[in-house]
Design a protein around this motif. Structure first.
Motif, PDB file in Angstrom:
ATOM      1  N   ASP A 193      78.996 -13.556  56.163  1.00  0.00           N
ATOM      2  CA  ASP A 193      78.293 -14.772  55.487  1.00  0.00           C
ATOM      3  C   ASP A 193      77.158 -15.470  56.092  1.00  0.00           C
ATOM      4  O   ASP A 193      76.253 -16.067  55.571  1.00  0.00           O
ATOM      5  CB  ASP A 193      79.141 -15.602  54.920  1.00  0.00           C
ATOM      6  N   LEU A 194      77.234 -15.087  57.521  1.00  0.00           N
ATOM      7  CA  LEU A 194      76.119 -15.728  58.520  1.00  0.00           C
ATOM      8  C   LEU A 194      76.072 -14.904  59.544  1.00  0.00           C
ATOM      9  O   LEU A 194      77.186 -14.677  59.993  1.00  0.00           O
ATOM     10  CB  LEU A 194      76.458 -17.076  58.728  1.00  0.00           C
ATOM     11  N   ILE A 195      75.134 -14.652  60.311  1.00  0.00           N
ATOM     12  CA  ILE A 195      74.764 -13.731  61.449  1.00  0.00           C
ATOM     13  C   ILE A 195      74.112 -14.909  62.692  1.00  0.00           C
ATOM     14  O   ILE A 195      73.081 -15.518  62.297  1.00  0.00           O
ATOM     15  CB  ILE A 195      73.982 -12.570  61.212  1.00  0.00           C
ATOM     16  N   LEU A 196      74.914 -14.931  63.785  1.00  0.00           N
ATOM     17  CA  LEU A 196      74.383 -15.647  64.986  1.00  0.00           C
ATOM     18  C   LEU A 196      73.697 -14.569  65.935  1.00  0.00           C
ATOM     19  O   LEU A 196      74.609 -13.665  66.365  1.00  0.00           O
ATOM     20  CB  LEU A 196      75.432 -16.325  65.466  1.00  0.00           C
ATOM     21  N   LEU A 197      72.433 -14.735  66.352  1.00  0.00           N
ATOM     22  CA  LEU A 197      71.880 -13.616  67.088  1.00  0.00           C
ATOM     23  C   LEU A 197      70.941 -14.075  68.300  1.00  0.00           C
ATOM     24  O   LEU A 197      69.902 -14.889  68.065  1.00  0.00           O
ATOM     25  CB  LEU A 197      70.850 -12.787  65.804  1.00  0.00           C
ATOM     26  N   ASP A 198      71.411 -13.610  69.409  1.00  0.00           N
ATOM     27  CA  ASP A 198      70.643 -14.127  70.491  1.00  0.00           C
ATOM     28  C   ASP A 198      69.342 -13.163  70.512  1.00  0.00           C
ATOM     29  O   ASP A 198      69.152 -12.135  69.889  1.00  0.00           O
ATOM     30  CB  ASP A 198      71.471 -13.691  71.792  1.00  0.00           C
ATOM     31  N   ILE A 233      70.488 -15.759  59.086  1.00  0.00           N
ATOM     32  CA  ILE A 233      70.440 -15.262  60.401  1.00  0.00           C
ATOM     33  C   ILE A 233      70.020 -16.352  61.116  1.00  0.00           C
ATOM     34  O   ILE A 233      68.902 -16.961  60.952  1.00  0.00           O
ATOM     35  CB  ILE A 233      69.372 -14.210  60.380  1.00  0.00           C
ATOM     36  N   LEU A 234      70.910 -16.952  62.085  1.00  0.00           N
ATOM     37  CA  LEU A 234      70.427 -18.070  63.189  1.00  0.00           C
ATOM     38  C   LEU A 234      70.174 -17.328  64.374  1.00  0.00           C
ATOM     39  O   LEU A 234      71.131 -16.796  64.950  1.00  0.00           O
ATOM     40  CB  LEU A 234      71.390 -19.043  63.232  1.00  0.00           C
ATOM     41  N   PHE A 235      69.279 -17.689  65.139  1.00  0.00           N
ATOM     42  CA  PHE A 235      68.833 -17.285  66.364  1.00  0.00           C
ATOM     43  C   PHE A 235      69.283 -18.240  67.456  1.00  0.00           C
ATOM     44  O   PHE A 235      69.312 -19.457  67.279  1.00  0.00           O
ATOM     45  CB  PHE A 235      67.353 -17.227  66.727  1.00  0.00           C
ATOM     46  N   LEU A 236      70.010 -17.713  68.216  1.00  0.00           N
ATOM     47  CA  LEU A 236      70.495 -18.543  69.546  1.00  0.00           C
ATOM     48  C   LEU A 236      69.497 -18.111  70.859  1.00  0.00           C
ATOM     49  O   LEU A 236      69.572 -17.223  71.037  1.00  0.00           O
ATOM     50  CB  LEU A 236      71.970 -17.984  70.087  1.00  0.00           C
ATOM     51  N   THR A 237      68.868 -19.053  71.199  1.00  0.00           N
ATOM     52  CA  THR A 237      67.819 -18.771  72.133  1.00  0.00           C
ATOM     53  C   THR A 237      67.221 -19.855  73.066  1.00  0.00           C
ATOM     54  O   THR A 237      67.422 -21.174  72.499  1.00  0.00           O
ATOM     55  CB  THR A 237      66.397 -18.292  71.384  1.00  0.00           C
ATOM     56  N   LEU A 284      60.201 -12.850  60.980  1.00  0.00           N
ATOM     57  CA  LEU A 284      60.966 -11.804  60.795  1.00  0.00           C
ATOM     58  C   LEU A 284      62.156 -12.002  59.789  1.00  0.00           C
ATOM     59  O   LEU A 284      62.825 -11.152  59.299  1.00  0.00           O
ATOM     60  CB  LEU A 284      61.551 -11.511  62.199  1.00  0.00           C
ATOM     61  N   GLY A 285      62.289 -13.146  59.230  1.00  0.00           N
ATOM     62  CA  GLY A 285      63.187 -13.627  58.379  1.00  0.00           C
ATOM     63  C   GLY A 285      64.324 -14.615  58.731  1.00  0.00           C
ATOM     64  O   GLY A 285      65.296 -14.531  58.177  1.00  0.00           O
ATOM     65  N   ALA A 286      64.188 -14.917  60.142  1.00  0.00           N
ATOM     66  CA  ALA A 286      65.410 -15.910  60.475  1.00  0.00           C
ATOM     67  C   ALA A 286      65.320 -16.967  59.592  1.00  0.00           C
ATOM     68  O   ALA A 286      64.397 -17.394  59.088  1.00  0.00           O
ATOM     69  CB  ALA A 286      64.800 -16.072  61.863  1.00  0.00           C
ATOM     70  N   ASP A 287      66.314 -17.712  59.600  1.00  0.00           N
ATOM     71  CA  ASP A 287      66.664 -18.946  58.736  1.00  0.00           C
ATOM     72  C   ASP A 287      66.529 -20.192  59.703  1.00  0.00           C
ATOM     73  O   ASP A 287      66.412 -21.280  59.093  1.00  0.00           O
ATOM     74  CB  ASP A 287      68.108 -18.913  57.974  1.00  0.00           C
TER      75      ASP A 287
END
Length: 219
Positions: free
Chosen positions: A46-51, A74-78, A92-95
């Protein structure tokens, strides 16, 4: 409860993410690298957390690879928060972005806000193989051009696309599209798929493959 995928090369951060989000009842799957993820499993999240910064495949590259495969946030962790990096991520499509280091309250609030929004505003659109499925209107478009599929042809395409990568026999496809109580011959599935391919070929794409001796799959 939501199913969340968290990818980060820092095991301590993954542990923090898992412990924090489980407090809200979420089921969290963790991975130290995008390279260990089987893309055919992504639709269950349902959701992706992505470094962003990772050895091998980084977050930007992985987001680019999967954005057309999934419709979830898609939520970036950065720690990368330069305007140019933010611009690239959104392109790129991050939310959303969550800046490291982050507090657990902020993490929970941001994640749950996106999940609530998805619940309210489910897009009912599947993006795959360069095609857009409008699951409400039962239509398939490519470059905003509607592909003229019959009801049965659309049903076959939607079934295969929503389970892309999996191989189905003619009998399985027939039962899924026509119903278990339908009276007919599963051989008609082969005829429909032949017609589907002819229509897609007009747009220079043929996303359905034949797996000889078994059946068909959506690539």
């Amino acid at each position: 409860m939501a199913t969340i995928l968290a990818i980060d090369d820092d095991a301590d951060i993954l542990s923090l993410l898992s412990r924090t989000l489980q407090k809200d009842g979420h089921l969290v799957t963790t991975a130290l690298s995008p390279d260990t993820i089987e893309t055919e499993t992504l639709n269950r999240f349902d959701l992706i957390l992505l470094d962003v910064m990772m050895p091998g495949t980084d977050g930007f590259a992985f987001c680019r690879k999967i954005r057309d495969m999934v419709d979830c946030p898609i939520l970036f962790l950065t720690a990368k928060t330069l305007e140019s990096d933010v611009t690239i991520g959104f392109a790129l499509g991050a939310d959303d972005y969550i800046k490291k280091p982050f507090g657990t309250s902020e993490l929970r609030a941001r994640v749950n806000a996106h999940l609530r929004r998805e619940s309210r505003e489910k897009r009912h659109v599947l993006h795959i193989s360069g095609l857009d499925f409008n699951l409400m209107a039962k239509e398939v478009t490519i470059d905003k051009q509607r592909i003229p599929l019959t009801k049965i042809e659309y049903g076959i395409c939607e079934y295969l696309a929503q389970n892309h990568g999996q191989v189905f026999t003619k009998e399985q496809i027939y039962d899924a599209v026509f119903g278990y109580d339908a009276e007919g011959d599963s051989f008609t599935v082969a005829v429909h798929i032949k017609n589907i391919r002819a229509k897609f070929a007009t747009y220079q794409t043929i996303p359905i493959s034949t797996i000889w001796g078994i059946g068909y799959k959506w690539d």
